[in-house]
Each structure stands twice: as C-alpha cells, then as structure tokens.
Write an enzyme that holds these catalytic residues in place. Structure first.
Site, mmCIF file in Angstrom:
data_model
loop_
_atom_site.group_PDB
_atom_site.id
_atom_site.type_symbol
_atom_site.label_atom_id
_atom_site.label_comp_id
_atom_site.label_asym_id
_atom_site.label_seq_id
_atom_site.Cartn_x
_atom_site.Cartn_y
_atom_site.Cartn_z
ATOM 1 C CB THR A 199 -0.951 -0.029 1.222
ATOM 2 O OG1 THR A 199 -1.834 -1.143 1.070
ATOM 3 C CG2 THR A 199 -1.769 1.238 1.332
ATOM 4 C CB SER A 243 2.768 -8.178 1.639
ATOM 5 O OG SER A 243 1.434 -8.285 2.119
ATOM 6 C CB THR A 263 0.448 -3.621 6.429
ATOM 7 O OG1 THR A 263 -0.864 -3.568 5.833
ATOM 8 C CG2 THR A 263 1.113 -2.273 6.338
ATOM 9 C CG ASP A 264 -2.691 -7.518 3.530
ATOM 10 O OD1 ASP A 264 -3.051 -6.613 4.310
ATOM 11 O OD2 ASP A 264 -3.270 -7.756 2.450
HETATM 12 C C1 SIN Z 1 -0.408 -5.601 0.942
HETATM 13 O O1 SIN Z 1 -0.157 -6.215 1.986
HETATM 14 O O2 SIN Z 1 0.340 -5.670 -0.042
HETATM 15 C C2 SIN Z 1 -1.615 -4.740 0.834
HETATM 16 C C3 SIN Z 1 -2.055 -4.174 2.112
HETATM 17 C C4 SIN Z 1 -1.109 -3.159 2.706
HETATM 18 O O3 SIN Z 1 -0.022 -2.886 2.234
HETATM 19 O O4 SIN Z 1 -1.493 -2.574 3.729
#
Ligand code: SIN
Length: 439
Positions: free
Chosen positions: A88, A136, A167-168
């Site tokens: 993100t 991710s 963050t995932d």
């Molecule tokens: C991801 O994990 O690639 C998408 C969600 C995020 O980055 O918060």
C-alpha cells in the site's frame, strides 16, 4: 582516535536513553512445561512444580558488546539502503479521499524516497533497490530467500537497511528476515495503511497518507544504529516492534501492529529514538556466531526449504486438511488450535496418522496470544507463544537445516529468539533467546 571520540551528542543521548529505559525491565511470567504430546487437545499443560521465571529484557547497561557496537559504528551521516517490495505504501488510489480503493505496488521505491527530499538527505545517504513491486501476499518463499541475500548484500556497505512491504504479511517478511539475515546491523520493515498517491504514480498525495512519515522514520531508525543486534524490527506509526512477536491486528486501522503481551520495543519521536526494551538476542551481541541463527541461506537453495502449512482448529473440524497436506508431501504442519492448542477428534486422529508418515507438527493457539506447552518428545512440538504464521516460518527453516533430526527441530523451535529464561537448565538458567546447552 579513541572509540569514545566517535560518540556524537545524538549517539550519547541514544545510548543514555537505552541505558535508562532498559534498566526498568519489562516483566512477565511464563510457566515452562514439557510433557509428552500427540494427544487430542492441548499439547500439554505446565506441570506442577515448574518454576515461574520472569522474562528479563537484556540489561543493556551491562551489555558491553551492545554498547561497543554502537560506539564502534562509523560516525557521520549513515548510509541506508531502502529495498522496495510494493504494498500500500507504493499504492495509487482512485482519488485523494480514497483510503480503501487503490492498487498496491505501483510507485517505484526511488520515487517514494525522492518525495522525502531534501529533508531525508540530512538524515542519511539513501540508496534504493527495487526488489519487487506487488502486494505482500504475492511473495513466495523462494523470493523471501532472495530478499535475505539482498539485505545481507546491502549491509556489506550500508549502515542499515529499510525494507518496505505491504502490511498484510509484513510480520512474516520481518520474522523471516529476523531468522535469516546474518548481519547484526539494523534492518527495519515499514509500509503504510493508506495509499500514497492519487490517480497516477506521480499524482497528488492521498489525504492523511501515512507512508511518507513511516518511510522517513524507518530511515531515521535504521540510520541511528540503535537497533544494532535487535534483529529485524517492524516500524509503523512511530512505534517499532520485535519481528518475532508483532502482529497485524486490524484490516484498516492505522495502529494495526501490536505486540500483544510484551509491548513495543520503542518509539521514533522525531530525532529522539526511545527504547523501552530489547529483544532477547541482544544478549549475544558480542558473539556473531551465537547471535546469528543456524539458518544461513547462502548455504542452501530455496528448493531445500520444505513445504510447511497451517491448519486451523474449530468446532467439529474435519481431519481432511491434515490428511490432504500429508498426502501432498507437506513436511511440517502448524496447528492453530483452540485455547491452549486444542484440536477436534478428527484432527487429532489425522495428526497421529500424519506423524506416522513423518510429518512434524508445531502446536500453537488461534487465540492471538498466550502459550502452548508440552511436547518434550515426539513429532508434536509445542510452539509456546509463537503465532501460527511465525511458527510456520521457524518450522520450515528448522526442517530445512535439521536433516531429519526432530530433536534438533524441537530445540530450534523452542529456543531461537524465545524471550524466556529456561529455569530447568540449572541454577543460572539459559539466558533468553539462546540455544540450550546440549544435555
Ligand atoms: C499488501 O499487503 O500488499 C496490501 C495491504 C497493505 O499494504 O497494507
């Protein structure tokens, strides 16, 4: 020039903050249990008579090696490499007010760093590496393997590395790097909960985007060298956490990352970096052989890392998932059981059959915190307080290096990075995070 002459005012403040705050140890208690496992239900409960031991934060006031590592770090402006993988933080939203409708992994990492100029140039000399640019969850273990080598390679010439990701699964990126990077120099993971740009990769900033501040703070933290020997830390929203224990707790909230039982390691307050506690492995800062884990990825190919899966426990869960994985050749299974590791009757039966086929299990809890105890022998290992997704990474690496020795797998799974003292190892006990002496 003596070593003390390398102490800049900022570094003195950092060391003093570390010394002062770490003198106040984070105290928590765990019961250590070792009991035979393989039964349905919790792997085992803490046997009566075991000593409760406080998990002590390594006392950095007496950790000469840690202080020397800080003092010996080169003075002057640090060099920090930022390795971009997407997520993100590299996301492009449909409009400036769209926090949830966006495409992750679009903006090059060089552009994200350029947007911090000229201010970031006063903090560090920053170079970037575009490792990938996607969500991710799209990364494979083979790519994780390559990422470790890229981080260690960058640390040959840089004072610290920042890795950006979605963050995932950032907590898995972080723990993987924590388990495999050989250099004790700082490694900081960061990302964002809101996309950075609107419309196009060079469009206007999304309202309240957290990515730029997170990246700025992550570079500040890596360049400060304060987390030398901490292993990989995860930094979001001014807080940094230990890779082993941090987890994403909310799909959208900005303060999603929490370390539920142990709490944050510290905070980035502008140029002031405050450390409240340190991971157990800091205690081995003076010995590179003991500080690094056994998992030297320069010595094995990604194909040597066996498939390892997770099975969830719930009311009347069927055993087919376990049986199916075992039949598919999966070598390790982590169960995310109910409460202290409970499985349904069908899952227990399937686990026993899979063990007979040579599958190694680690028992964890689906509760999100707390420990699972027991499993002193056999192929069902208690995962203690490791979250299922963390236990899976440690199990797959242990299986890759133990060459069929299940006792070795158990030793690594139960000791590496573990923040509790082993009260069974003698009067002094084995310090946290260290391998127990051979029996
Ligand atoms: C991801 O994990 O690639 C998408 C969600 C995020 O980055 O918060």
């Amino acid at each position: 020039m003596t070593r003390l002459e390398h102490l800049t005012p900022r570094r003195i403040v950092a060391v003093l903050v570390v010394l002062a705050l770490c003198a106040a140890t984070a105290a928590a208690s765990w019961a250590l249990g070792r009991s035979t496992s393989g039964s349905v239900g919790p792997v085992g409960s803490a046997p009566a008579g075991r000593v409760l031991s406080p998990a002590l934060t390594p006392d950095l006031t007496t950790n000469v090696a840690y202080q020397q590592a800080l003092v010996a770090a080169p003075s002057g402006k640090p060099k920090v490499t930022v390795i971009g993988t997407g997520g993100t933080i590299a996301g492009v939203a449909t409009n400036r007010g769209s926090f949830t409708n966006y495409r992750a992994g679009q903006i090059p990492i060089a552009d994200l760093v350029d947007d911090l100029r000229p201010e970031i140039d006063a903090v560090a000399d920053v170079e970037t590496i575009q490792f990938g640019n996607k969500g991710s969850g799209g990364y494979t273990i083979a790519e994780f393997h390559a990422l470790t080598l890229a981080v260690d390679n960058a640390l040959k010439t840089s004072d610290g590395v920042v890795v950006t990701s979605g963050t995932d699964t950032m907590e898995e990126f972080a723990y993987w790097l924590d388990l495999t990077v050989r250099s004790p120099k700082p490694v900081v993971m960061t990302g964002a909960m809101r996309p950075t740009a609107a419309g196009t990769v060079d469009g206007p900033g999304v309202i309240g985007a957290d990515g730029p501040a997170n990246l700025y703070n992550a570079i500040t933290l890596a360049g400060s060298r304060v987390t030398t020997c901490f292993g990989t830390v995860l930094m979001l929203g001014d807080e940094f956490h230990a890779a082993r224990d941090v987890t994403k707790t909310s799909s959208y909230r900005m303060d999603t990352f929490q370390t539920r039982e142990l709490g944050v390691l510290g905070w980035v307050d502008g140029s002031n970096i405050k450390v409240g506690r340190a991971p157990a492995r800091v205690a081995t800062c003076d010995n590179p052989q003991r500080w690094a884990t056994p998992f030297d990825l320069s010595k094995i190919a990604p194909t040597a890392i066996p498939r390892t899966e997770i099975v969830y426990g719930y009311q009347q869960a069927g055993g087919e998932a376990i049986t199916g994985f075992a039949d598919a050749g999966v070598k390790g299974i982590v169960t995310a059981g109910t409460g202290a590791g409970g499985l349904s009757g069908a899952q227990g039966t399937a686990r026993t059959a899979a063990v007979a086929k040579g599958v190694v299990f680690v028992s964890t809890t689906r509760t999100g915190s707390g420990s699972v105890y027991g499993g002193a022998t056999g192929s069902v290992i208690a995962g203690d307080d490791l979250l299922p997704q963390k236990a899976r990474l440690l199990l797959m690496l242990s299986l890759a290096y133990a060459q069929g020795d299940v006792d070795q797998v158990r030793t690594w799974v139960t000791t590496i990075g573990n923040p509790e003292w082993d009260t069974l190892a003698g009067s002094a006990g084995t310090p946290p995070g260290q391998l127990k002496p051979a029996a």
